[in-house]
Design a protein around this motif. Structure first.
Motif, PDB file in Angstrom:
ATOM      1  N   GLU A   5       0.792  -1.213  -0.236  1.00 36.52           N
ATOM      2  CA  GLU A   5      -0.097   0.088  -0.121  1.00 36.52           C
ATOM      3  C   GLU A   5       0.911   1.336  -0.085  1.00 36.52           C
ATOM      4  N   LYS A   6       1.995   1.185   0.043  1.00 37.83           N
ATOM      5  CA  LYS A   6       3.292   2.243   0.077  1.00 37.83           C
ATOM      6  C   LYS A   6       2.768   3.703  -1.677  1.00 37.83           C
ATOM      7  N   PRO A   7       2.270   4.719  -0.899  1.00 39.07           N
ATOM      8  CA  PRO A   7       2.515   5.685  -2.556  1.00 39.07           C
ATOM      9  C   PRO A   7       2.972   5.335  -3.213  1.00 39.07           C
ATOM     10  N   TRP A   8       4.300   5.519  -2.718  1.00 38.95           N
ATOM     11  CA  TRP A   8       5.373   5.781  -3.759  1.00 38.95           C
ATOM     12  C   TRP A   8       5.310   4.681  -4.753  1.00 38.95           C
ATOM     13  N   PHE A   9       5.258   3.783  -4.672  1.00 42.69           N
ATOM     14  CA  PHE A   9       4.906   2.635  -5.769  1.00 42.69           C
ATOM     15  C   PHE A   9       4.933   3.102  -6.639  1.00 42.69           C
ATOM     16  N   LYS A  10       3.587   3.224  -6.864  1.00 45.63           N
ATOM     17  CA  LYS A  10       3.322   3.681  -8.432  1.00 45.63           C
ATOM     18  C   LYS A  10       3.676   4.637  -9.053  1.00 45.63           C
ATOM     19  N   ASN A  11       5.093   5.291  -8.188  1.00 49.61           N
ATOM     20  CA  ASN A  11       6.188   6.133  -8.987  1.00 49.61           C
ATOM     21  C   ASN A  11       7.199   5.521  -9.279  1.00 49.61           C
ATOM     22  N   TYR A  12       7.624   4.255  -8.464  1.00 48.72           N
ATOM     23  CA  TYR A  12       8.863   3.924  -9.036  1.00 48.72           C
ATOM     24  C   TYR A  12       8.711   3.765 -10.857  1.00 48.72           C
ATOM     25  N   PRO A  13      10.352   3.631 -10.913  1.00 48.21           N
ATOM     26  CA  PRO A  13      10.715   3.471 -12.284  1.00 48.21           C
ATOM     27  C   PRO A  13      10.440   2.309 -12.484  1.00 48.21           C
ATOM     28  N   GLU A  14       9.783   2.064 -13.809  1.00 52.64           N
ATOM     29  CA  GLU A  14       9.524  -0.016 -13.757  1.00 52.64           C
ATOM     30  C   GLU A  14      10.662  -0.951 -13.906  1.00 52.64           C
ATOM     31  N   ASP A 386      13.573  -1.606  -0.695  1.00 48.32           N
ATOM     32  CA  ASP A 386      13.449  -1.901   0.962  1.00 48.32           C
ATOM     33  C   ASP A 386      13.241  -1.182   1.998  1.00 48.32           C
ATOM     34  N   THR A 387      13.067   0.571   1.373  1.00 50.60           N
ATOM     35  CA  THR A 387      13.394   1.467   2.342  1.00 50.60           C
ATOM     36  C   THR A 387      11.775   1.683   2.671  1.00 50.60           C
ATOM     37  N   ASP A 388      11.571   1.751   4.876  1.00 49.28           N
ATOM     38  CA  ASP A 388      10.407   2.514   4.528  1.00 49.28           C
ATOM     39  C   ASP A 388      10.968   3.951   5.081  1.00 49.28           C
ATOM     40  N   ALA A 389       9.507   4.686   4.764  1.00 51.32           N
ATOM     41  CA  ALA A 389       9.310   5.956   5.220  1.00 51.32           C
ATOM     42  C   ALA A 389       8.668   6.513   6.399  1.00 51.32           C
ATOM     43  N   ARG A 390       8.369   7.038   6.567  1.00 49.34           N
ATOM     44  CA  ARG A 390       7.288   8.088   7.609  1.00 49.34           C
ATOM     45  C   ARG A 390       7.263   9.517   8.218  1.00 49.34           C
ATOM     46  N   VAL A 391       6.245   9.961   8.163  1.00 55.01           N
ATOM     47  CA  VAL A 391       6.300  11.687   8.833  1.00 55.01           C
ATOM     48  C   VAL A 391       5.428  11.524  10.172  1.00 55.01           C
ATOM     49  N   VAL A 392       6.006  10.910  11.451  1.00 54.71           N
ATOM     50  CA  VAL A 392       5.277  12.032  12.934  1.00 54.71           C
ATOM     51  C   VAL A 392       5.090  13.642  13.290  1.00 54.71           C
ATOM     52  N   ASP A 439      14.736  15.246  11.027  1.00 51.40           N
ATOM     53  CA  ASP A 439      14.339  16.520   9.609  1.00 51.40           C
ATOM     54  C   ASP A 439      13.097  16.432   9.598  1.00 51.40           C
ATOM     55  N   ILE A 440      12.365  18.364  10.019  1.00 53.09           N
ATOM     56  CA  ILE A 440      11.253  18.226   9.931  1.00 53.09           C
ATOM     57  C   ILE A 440      10.789  18.385   7.882  1.00 53.09           C
ATOM     58  N   GLY A 441       9.558  17.184   7.528  1.00 56.11           N
ATOM     59  CA  GLY A 441       9.629  17.488   6.649  1.00 56.11           C
ATOM     60  C   GLY A 441       8.005  16.554   6.556  1.00 56.11           C
ATOM     61  N   THR A 442       7.522  16.645   5.211  1.00 53.53           N
ATOM     62  CA  THR A 442       6.091  15.902   5.010  1.00 53.53           C
ATOM     63  C   THR A 442       6.730  15.346   3.747  1.00 53.53           C
ATOM     64  N   MET A 443       5.662  14.446   4.313  1.00 53.16           N
ATOM     65  CA  MET A 443       4.786  13.420   1.858  1.00 53.16           C
ATOM     66  C   MET A 443       3.435  13.564   1.611  1.00 53.16           C
ATOM     67  N   ASP A 444       3.818  13.926   0.607  1.00 54.75           N
ATOM     68  CA  ASP A 444       2.484  14.428  -0.496  1.00 54.75           C
ATOM     69  C   ASP A 444       1.643  13.142  -0.996  1.00 54.75           C
ATOM     70  N   ASP A 445       0.911  12.946  -1.373  1.00 56.90           N
ATOM     71  CA  ASP A 445      -0.161  11.687  -2.097  1.00 56.90           C
ATOM     72  C   ASP A 445       0.427  10.664  -2.785  1.00 56.90           C
ATOM     73  N   GLU A 446       0.969  11.190  -3.106  1.00 53.13           N
ATOM     74  CA  GLU A 446       1.625   9.892  -4.263  1.00 53.13           C
ATOM     75  C   GLU A 446       3.620   9.883  -3.859  1.00 53.13           C
ATOM     76  N   GLY A 447       3.727  10.046  -2.420  1.00 52.63           N
ATOM     77  CA  GLY A 447       4.829   9.620  -1.631  1.00 52.63           C
ATOM     78  C   GLY A 447       6.051   9.388  -1.859  1.00 52.63           C
ATOM     79  N   TYR A 448       6.086  11.151  -2.498  1.00 55.11           N
ATOM     80  CA  TYR A 448       7.437  12.108  -2.220  1.00 55.11           C
ATOM     81  C   TYR A 448       7.535  13.001  -1.077  1.00 55.11           C
ATOM     82  N   PHE A 449       9.001  12.418  -0.542  1.00 58.91           N
ATOM     83  CA  PHE A 449       8.781  13.615   0.757  1.00 58.91           C
ATOM     84  C   PHE A 449       9.718  14.514   0.355  1.00 58.91           C
ATOM     85  N   TYR A 450       9.989  15.977   1.766  1.00 63.99           N
ATOM     86  CA  TYR A 450       9.937  16.682   1.441  1.00 63.99           C
ATOM     87  C   TYR A 450      10.432  17.498   2.918  1.00 63.99           C
TER      88      TYR A 450
END
Length: 572
Positions: A5-14, A386-392, A439-450
């Motif tokens: 269900e990770k949102p970034w997978f849909k934007n992974y290089p094929e 193999d890397t998981d990431a989240r904003v807490v 680091d303080i940041g955010t993730m958009d709905d496509e899984g890109y982090f800032y």
């Protein structure tokens, strides 16, 4: 959220898999593999000197056997204090193939910084440049050093450069007299001549055994050694290869300007190049003219770097006289990448320049923008395989939905084992496998982090990490300074630069010139404040803690006012 269900997978290089397979062996296996499959492939080009993978491996075996003869044991820490050069690569893999632990040391360190790192790591051997020998010798009595191995840039220069190099040093007043043969001081070249290229085999438990103590600082104290295992480093190299999926083994050329003593250069240039059986085109330091000439003559395909490098290149007055079309991909790290720099550099080269993200504690890369697929400006990109990431949440630690702003945490097989001899500090940043990046940041709905801001007061100038407290401690040692505070302020070239606020002691007078000379004697040049402001007092909390944030806000207001004034003039 499950892996699927990770949102970034849909934007992974094929071609890039979500999960990868990692070999269970020590890091030097990649070098032995490259030498076996591509023995005649050029491994290193260094200022005219060329080494094949067969020759490089033989030199690594020689140095490993030499270290073994000197008594270096498995698990022993060996400091390497070298600029990018064949010796840096040889020393690194020789220590690892012997089962030792590499302690990468910045050749720009002053005595204070060097002493702390050597003492903390308990290194008994150091391999260093002749130009820094005097600094090493001065701190040696206060460390665990038993032996010093010294090399010179000329040791791997072709004729006549190896003959001319000492003359240039003498002309520049940089000649160093090293007492070879006494007090356990050895010549790198002498050891290599005596040793045989007999294969060395040292089995390690890749999941547990440490390959590197990679030092990283913090605002709460002196630098800490991140314990990176063989597994950590292998994982990040394989991830790097999967992300740069168009790379072809045995065909790439990697421009090696990012220093190998920095974890970014070590992984994305040196280890990646060896993994891909690529040619490392090495330069001992970044110089705009040398870089342009090298790109034109050696035709590198990959150019990992920092924004300051790309900025310097695109602003060179003769940039259009050089052919940079060989460059296919660049991964920018260490600082935010301005959009105008990205666009201009890509137009000049025809290649792709994208921003990534990582930390010393994560070997280092955790995120990257797809190089040839969808990328987003201002984003550090997507979590790697193999890397998981989240904003807490900053207060509760609960995971936030996309768009929420909080602390970025990461989990993956590239996350360090912990901090060397600092269990309490390790426990503060790693919980249930999640590493708190600070680091303080955010993730958009496509899984890109800032990255939005830094939880700590870390300053990043020209790709180098600078920790305010360390600079402040040096300033506080000055007899005429009562108080000092250091912050990072915007700089168009370096990204940020160091500004020091000084409260002199009553009756004392200070000048910027005096403080500049004082700091240059005690700090690496990139840490020295570029700006000084003298004040009668500093903003503080009710308990007396200096408010750096208040100083940052003041600087921001000044910058905003200046920009408004410029707009006003333009509109007249």
């Amino acid at each position: 959220m499950s892996t699927q269900e990770k949102p970034w997978f849909k934007n992974y290089p094929e071609p890039t898999a979500r999960q990868l397979n990692y070999p269970d062996h020590s890091l030097p296996f990649f070098l032995e593999q490259a030498a076996r499959e591509f023995p005649n492939r050029e491994a290193i080009h260094f200022m005219g000197k060329r080494l094949s993978y067969r020759e490089l491996l033989h030199d690594v075996y020689r140095m490993a056997n030499a270290l073994d003869t000197l008594g270096v044991q498995k698990g022993e820490r060996v400091a390497i204090m070298l600029a990018n050069s064949p010796q840096a690569v040889i020393a690194y893999y020789a220590v690892l193939i012997l089962g030792g632990v590499v302690v990468q040391t910045n050749p720009m360190y002053k005595e204070r910084e060097l002493e702390h790192q050597l003492s903390d790591s308990e290194a008994e051997t150091i391999i260093c440049l002749d130009l820094v020998y005097n600094q090493v010798a001065k701190v040696r009595p206060r460390t665990s050093l038993k032996r010093i191995i010294v090399t010179s840039i000329k040791d791997y220069l072709p004729f006549p450069k190896n003959w001319l190099y000492p003359l240039k040093l003498k002309k520049d007043g940089l000649q160093v007299n090293v007492p070879y043969g006494s007090d356990d001081v050895y010549a790198f070249s002498g050891l290599m001549k005596k040793a045989l290229p007999t294969p060395v085999e040292c089995r390690v438990e890749s999941m547990e055994e440490i390959a590197l103590l990679q030092y990283t600082g913090g605002t709460t104290g002196l630098a800490k050694g991140a314990m990176l295992t063989h597994r950590n480093t292998i994982v990040n190299v394989v991830q790097c290869g999967a992300w740069m999926h168009k790379g072809e083994r045995g065909k790439e050329k990697v421009l090696g300007i990012v220093p190998f003593f920095h974890v970014y250069g070590m992984t994305v240039v040196m280890n990646y190049a060896v993994y891909m059986a690529a040619t490392m085109v090495l330069l001992p330091r970044f110089n705009v003219d040398d870089t342009l000439k090298t790109i034109q003559s050696e035709r590198p395909t990959l150019f990992p770097g920092a924004p300051t490098m790309y900025i310097a290149l695109i602003n060179h007055p003769d940039i259009r006289k050089y052919d940079l079309s060989s460059i296919e991909a660049c991964m920018s790290g260490s600082a935010p990448l301005p959009l105008v720099v990205q666009e201009k550099f890509e137009k000049l080269t025809g290649g792709r320049l994208v921003e990534g993200y990582g930390l010393t504690e994560t070997s280092p890369v955790t995120h990257g923008n797809p190089i040839w697929e969808k990328r987003k400006h201002g984003s550090i990109g997507l979590p790697w395989p193999d890397t998981d990431a989240r904003v807490v949440d900053l207060e509760t630690g609960e995971e936030l939905e996309p768009g929420g702003v909080g602390v970025i945490e990461v989990k993956g097989p590239q996350v360090m084992k912990g901090y060397w001899k600092r269990e309490e500090e390790t426990a503060k940043v790693i919980r249930d496998g999640w590493f708190n990046t600070g680091d303080i940041g955010t993730m958009d709905d496509e899984g890109y982090f800032y990255i939005m801001d830094r939880q700590k007061d870390l300053i990043i100038a020209g790709g180098f990490n600078i920790y305010p407290r360390e600079v402040e401690e040096v300033l506080y040692d000055h007899p005429a300074i009562q108080e000092a505070a250091v912050i990072g302020v915007p700089d168009p070239y370096r990204g940020e630069t160091v500004k020091a606020f000084i409260v002199p002691k009553k009756g004392q007078e200070l000048t910027e010139e005096e403080l500049n000379a004082y700091c240059r004697d005690k700090l690496a040049n990139y840490k020295v404040p570029r700006l000084y402001e003298f004040r009668e007092e500093l903003p503080k909390t009710t308990v007396g803690k200096v408010l750096r944030r208040a100083l940052l806000e003041e600087e921001k207001k000044k910058l905003d006012a200046s920009e408004e004034a410029e707009k006003s003039v333009e509109n007249r």
